[in-house]
Design a protein around this motif. Structure first.
Motif, PDB file in Angstrom:
ATOM      1  N   VAL A  35       0.836  -1.210   0.000  1.00  0.00           N
ATOM      2  CA  VAL A  35       0.000   0.000   0.000  1.00  0.00           C
ATOM      3  C   VAL A  35       0.865   1.251   0.000  1.00  0.00           C
ATOM      4  CG1 VAL A  35      -1.703   1.263   1.333  1.00  0.00           C
ATOM      5  CG2 VAL A  35      -1.931  -1.178   1.083  1.00  0.00           C
ATOM      6  N   GLU A  36       1.973   1.219   0.750  1.00  0.00           N
ATOM      7  CA  GLU A  36       2.866   2.382   0.756  1.00  0.00           C
ATOM      8  C   GLU A  36       3.480   2.617  -0.627  1.00  0.00           C
ATOM      9  OE1 GLU A  36       3.031   4.371   3.133  1.00  0.00           O
ATOM     10  OE2 GLU A  36       2.127   3.197   4.730  1.00  0.00           O
ATOM     11  N   LEU A  39       0.844   4.341  -2.722  1.00  0.00           N
ATOM     12  CA  LEU A  39       0.690   5.756  -2.354  1.00  0.00           C
ATOM     13  C   LEU A  39       1.870   6.587  -2.867  1.00  0.00           C
ATOM     14  CD1 LEU A  39      -0.676   5.363   1.251  1.00  0.00           C
ATOM     15  CD2 LEU A  39      -1.898   6.252  -0.699  1.00  0.00           C
ATOM     16  N   ASN A  40       3.085   5.994  -2.834  1.00  0.00           N
ATOM     17  CA  ASN A  40       4.248   6.704  -3.382  1.00  0.00           C
ATOM     18  C   ASN A  40       4.102   6.935  -4.876  1.00  0.00           C
ATOM     19  OD1 ASN A  40       6.911   7.478  -2.039  1.00  0.00           O
ATOM     20  ND2 ASN A  40       6.157   5.800  -0.802  1.00  0.00           N
ATOM     21  N   ALA A  42       1.311   7.301  -6.515  1.00  0.00           N
ATOM     22  CA  ALA A  42       0.344   8.381  -6.713  1.00  0.00           C
ATOM     23  C   ALA A  42       0.987   9.739  -6.448  1.00  0.00           C
ATOM     24  CB  ALA A  42      -0.854   8.169  -5.793  1.00  0.00           C
ATOM     25  N   GLY A  43       1.791   9.824  -5.370  1.00  0.00           N
ATOM     26  CA  GLY A  43       2.442  11.090  -5.065  1.00  0.00           C
ATOM     27  C   GLY A  43       3.406  11.516  -6.159  1.00  0.00           C
ATOM     28  N   ILE A  66      -1.283  13.288   0.693  1.00  0.00           N
ATOM     29  CA  ILE A  66      -1.100  11.833   0.571  1.00  0.00           C
ATOM     30  C   ILE A  66      -0.135  11.338   1.641  1.00  0.00           C
ATOM     31  CG2 ILE A  66      -0.044  10.045  -0.869  1.00  0.00           C
ATOM     32  CD1 ILE A  66      -1.206  11.346  -3.260  1.00  0.00           C
ATOM     33  N   ALA A  70      -0.963   8.680   4.503  1.00  0.00           N
ATOM     34  CA  ALA A  70      -0.157   7.463   4.591  1.00  0.00           C
ATOM     35  C   ALA A  70       0.382   7.279   5.996  1.00  0.00           C
ATOM     36  CB  ALA A  70       0.988   7.527   3.595  1.00  0.00           C
ATOM     37  N   GLU A  73      -2.483   6.162   8.225  1.00  0.00           N
ATOM     38  CA  GLU A  73      -2.870   4.804   7.835  1.00  0.00           C
ATOM     39  C   GLU A  73      -1.870   3.783   8.354  1.00  0.00           C
ATOM     40  OE1 GLU A  73      -1.058   3.739   4.708  1.00  0.00           O
ATOM     41  OE2 GLU A  73      -1.771   1.702   4.886  1.00  0.00           O
TER      42      GLU A  73
ATOM     43  N   TYR B  67       8.405   9.597   5.597  1.00  0.00           N
ATOM     44  CA  TYR B  67       8.436   8.204   5.151  1.00  0.00           C
ATOM     45  C   TYR B  67       9.605   7.458   5.767  1.00  0.00           C
ATOM     46  CZ  TYR B  67       4.661   7.706   1.831  1.00  0.00           C
ATOM     47  OH  TYR B  67       3.438   7.587   1.270  1.00  0.00           O
TER      48      TYR B  67
END
Lengths: 101, 172
Positions: A35-36, A39-40, A42-43, A66, A70, A73, B67
């Motif tokens: 999932v990460e 999301l990356n 998409a970013g 985002i 993230a 989440e 991150y």
């Protein structure tokens, strides 16, 4: 070389790899990693479109949100995984069948 | 002079793009979950470097801080608390490999086709620093989403603590 298409291609690869991780893995933590990756991807797409197709910064702000989503989440998902592990002594997704009829 | 067009920058770009893609593949296909976690580290760093190439300076630093410094540490903590990562005989199980592979290849083909076939409008942004513009628009145009994000973080924090805490009477 350094144009919009190459960034979109990297985004596509990251997205598909994340999707494969989500579909194939039995490990809850690895699904979270997939999932990460998604999301990356998409970013990265948002930032690439901001750089090459507009003159404002709306896409970068979307990428910022985002990252925020993230982060929250990941925190909630890890809490659920810890709870699940405490009850089942494993984090195989196939063990999550309490709601099966 | 455009920095991104020099030869050195081009080589650097290819290196970081390859780093991102290859380490993402390591995340997905490595049988050892701890290798996946370290692959994820290099993927996040590679994406941050790509943000630098896209003149998103503030976002690149945010990517590294949140991150690499936050989410990845959280994931590694989750791994260490729940997995036998030190057991060298333990390998990941995976299922639906063929179906997922076929679907992934088809989807990648369709998306590549769309990317190549669409005539994207080209209007490059001037190469200015972004931090001031992002800060001003977060407190004017995007004030409501900004406050909603802070509420979301608060709720997620409290929810995570409540979920992960050991319930009284359930000690083992």
């Amino acid at each position: 070389m350094n144009n919009l298409t190459i960034y979109l291609a990297i985004g596509v690869i990251l997205f598909v790899l994340g999707l494969i991780a989500v579909m194939t893995s039995k490990n809850l933590v690895k699904i979270l990693m997939g999932v990460e990756l998604i999301l990356n991807a998409a970013g990265l797409n948002f930032v690439a479109f901001t750089r090459f197709t507009t003159t404002n910064l709306d896409g970068q702000i979307a990428a910022l949100f985002i990252i925020v989503v993230a982060a929250s989440e990941a925190a909630v998902a890890l809490a659920i995984i810890l709870n699940f592990y405490r009850q089942r002594r494993a984090i195989d997704v196939n063990l999550a069948d309490s709601l099966r009829g | 002079m455009n920095v991104a067009s020099s030869l050195f920058a081009q080589i650097l770009f290819v290196v970081f793009a390859l780093l991102t893609v290859v380490s993402a593949a390591v995340v997905v296909f490595s049988p050892r979950i701890i290798h996946s976690a370290f692959g994820l580290l290099f993927t996040f760093c590679g994406v941050a470097a790509l943000y630098v190439f896209l003149y998103a300076d503030f976002l690149a630093v945010t990517q590294l801080l949140i991150y690499v410094g936050g989410i990845l540490i959280l994931i590694i903590f989750g791994l260490l608390l729940t997995q036998r990562v030190m057991d060298s005989k333990y390998f990941e199980q995976s299922h639906q490999r063929i179906a997922a592979g076929v679907l992934g290849v088809v989807l990648a083909g369709v998306l590549f086709g769309v990317v190549l076939a669409t005539p994207w409008t080209q209007a490059p942004r001037p190469d200015t620093p972004t931090t001031e513009i992002i800060g001003v628009s977060l407190l004017t145009q995007y004030l409501i989403p900004f406050e909603m994000a802070s509420m979301l973080l608060l709720v997620a924090l409290i929810g995570a603590v409540w979920l992960a805490r050991t319930k009284r009477g359930h000690h083992e």
